[in-house]
Design an enzyme around this catalytic site. Structure first.
Site, PDB file in Angstrom:
ATOM      1  N   SER A  80       0.844  -1.185   0.000  1.00 27.90           N
ATOM      2  CA  SER A  80       0.000   0.000   0.000  1.00 27.90           C
ATOM      3  C   SER A  80       0.880   1.235   0.000  1.00 27.90           C
ATOM      4  CB  SER A  80      -0.897  -0.005   1.245  1.00 27.90           C
ATOM      5  OG  SER A  80      -0.090  -0.151   2.380  1.00 27.90           O
ATOM      6  N   SER A 315      15.047   8.317   3.748  1.00 30.32           N
ATOM      7  CA  SER A 315      14.580   7.296   2.802  1.00 30.32           C
ATOM      8  C   SER A 315      13.386   7.681   1.948  1.00 30.32           C
ATOM      9  CB  SER A 315      14.297   5.998   3.562  1.00 30.32           C
ATOM     10  OG  SER A 315      13.403   6.238   4.629  1.00 30.32           O
TER      11      SER A 315
HETATM   12  C1  LIG Z   1      10.295   0.749   2.565  1.00 30.94           C
HETATM   13  C2  LIG Z   1      10.793   1.917   3.281  1.00 30.94           C
HETATM   14  C3  LIG Z   1      11.718   1.790   4.343  1.00 30.94           C
HETATM   15  C4  LIG Z   1      12.203   0.459   4.847  1.00 30.94           C
HETATM   16  O1  LIG Z   1      12.982  -0.192   3.869  1.00 30.94           O
HETATM   17  P1  LIG Z   1      13.318  -1.741   3.970  1.00 30.94           P
HETATM   18  O2  LIG Z   1      14.093  -2.020   2.737  1.00 30.94           O
HETATM   19  O3  LIG Z   1      12.009  -2.492   4.005  1.00 30.94           O
HETATM   20  O4  LIG Z   1      14.080  -1.962   5.215  1.00 30.94           O
HETATM   21  C5  LIG Z   1      12.192   2.948   4.935  1.00 30.94           C
HETATM   22  N1  LIG Z   1      11.762   4.169   4.546  1.00 30.94           N
HETATM   23  C6  LIG Z   1      10.873   4.331   3.546  1.00 30.94           C
HETATM   24  C7  LIG Z   1      10.453   5.699   3.181  1.00 30.94           C
HETATM   25  C8  LIG Z   1      10.363   3.205   2.875  1.00 30.94           C
HETATM   26  O5  LIG Z   1       9.466   3.376   1.887  1.00 30.94           O
END
Ligand SMILES: *Cc1c(COP(=O)(O)O)cnc(C)c1O
Length: 335
Positions: A80, A315
């Site tokens: 999602s 991220s």
């Molecule tokens: C998916 C996600 C994570 C975590 O990444 P993993 O590879 O599942 O450890 C962290 N931050 C954001 C913004 C993400 O979309």
């Protein structure tokens, strides 16, 4: 499902596939944050990546490696969140049909973003149906290829290109803070660091309510938990991936440490990003800075010569504007 553990060579190969397709995201610094923390922090801004998160790297790399038959039949993903958008956008760029399995109650903005990239959205009832069964049925009935969000060698290799670009830009670092959900970004970062910054210590940062990764590394087996309650929805996983676990274990506890951040710490970090760096960062994207704040003093002690240089992977930035405003309005303790 996944069998081969990726290596740094796979990260480098992913970087070549992503060249000109993914953004080489900026690395930013803040004198104010440096002064507050007593170290030099460098932020790799994947909130400015295509589709708003690093997930584009892994998805595009995985889809680039499809055979002609796989391309014709199409890809399926269940998510999602950011993985869904990353797969839908990558599929559009590579001219591959994409089916995304999403819960009926997923936020409209996310459903719209996914279908806006050309993905066909299949809804399911998250309380009555099992998304893995639905995905598997699509694989069997239509010959679609499933691309999982983290437990896949091409996904891990693609995610590793973010840290690779960071090290290329900054040179070796003393520590790197990485948001830690299923472990795709962390495992990829471990591969990149192993080649480009071998003395760098990696901190995988989980939400406090979901420290299954920390427990898995401590117990030497993959620990499963119930869905954690946290505002970090991108790290709301019940267990880390098998390949991911293998890579983190192989790196060893002197290289990879799992730490946690509270939701209050995430809100503080979100406010800091907005106020001092003019960045919109989603709660999960704030895990690195939140944990760095808690651990800065201890890190400085490890490095009493001074000049400590620490990387933070920011991220993602996919947060609904109304939700962003609501979180910033809550009272924090820092920044
Ligand atoms: C998916 C996600 C994570 C975590 O990444 P993993 O590879 O599942 O450890 C962290 N931050 C954001 C913004 C993400 O979309």
């Amino acid at each position: 499902m996944p069998t081969s553990t990726p290596s740094y060579e796979d990260v480098a190969a992913a970087a070549a596939r992503l060249a000109g397709r993914a953004h080489r995201t900026p690395v930013l610094q803040s004198r104010l944050i440096d002064r507050q923390l007593g170290l030099q922090a460098v932020f790799k801004c994947e909130n400015l990546q295509r589709a708003g998160a690093f997930k584009f790297r892994g998805a595009f790399n995985a889809l680039s490696r499809f055979t002609p038959e796989q391309r014709r039949a199409g890809v399926v993903a269940y998510s999602s969140g950011n993985h869904a958008q990353a797969v839908a956008l990558s599929a559009r760029l590579l001219d591959i049909p994409a089916t995304i399995v999403m819960p009926k109650d997923a936020p409209a903005v996310k459903v719209d973003a996914t279908s806006g990239y050309g993905g066909q959205v299949v809804m399911y009832d998250r309380y009555a149906e099992d998304r893995e069964e639905i995905g598997q049925a699509l694989v069997e009935r239509y010959g679609l290829t499933l691309v999982p969000p983290y437990d896949h060698p091409d996904v891990i290799a693609g995610q590793g290109t973010a840290a690779m670009e960071l090290f290329e830009e900054t040179g070796p670092l003393d520590a790197l803070f990485v948001p830690f959900g299923g472990g795709g970004l962390l495992a990829g970062s471990v591969l990149a660091a192993g080649a480009l910054s071998p003395d760098c210590r990696l901190y995988g940062v989980e939400p406090e309510s979901g420290d299954d990764g920390r427990r898995s590394l401590a117990e030497g087996r993959i620990v499963r938990i119930g869905t954690p309650r946290t505002i970090a929805d991108g790290a709301q996983v019940t267990h880390i991936g098998e390949l991911n676990f293998r890579i983190l274990r192989a790196a060893g506890p002197e290289t990879v440490t799992a730490v946690t951040a509270t939701d209050a710490g995430l809100v503080d970090a979100m406010r800091t990003f907005a106020t001092y760096m003019k960045l919109v960062v989603e709660p999960t994207g704030c895990l690195g800075l939140a944990a760095l704040r808690t651990h800065a003093a201890a890190l400085r002690e490890l490095h009493d010569l001074g000049g400590l240089r620490v990387g933070v992977l920011v991220s993602g930035g996919n947060v609904d504007p109304a939700r962003f405003a609501e979180l910033l309005a809550t009272r924090g303790t820092l920044g």
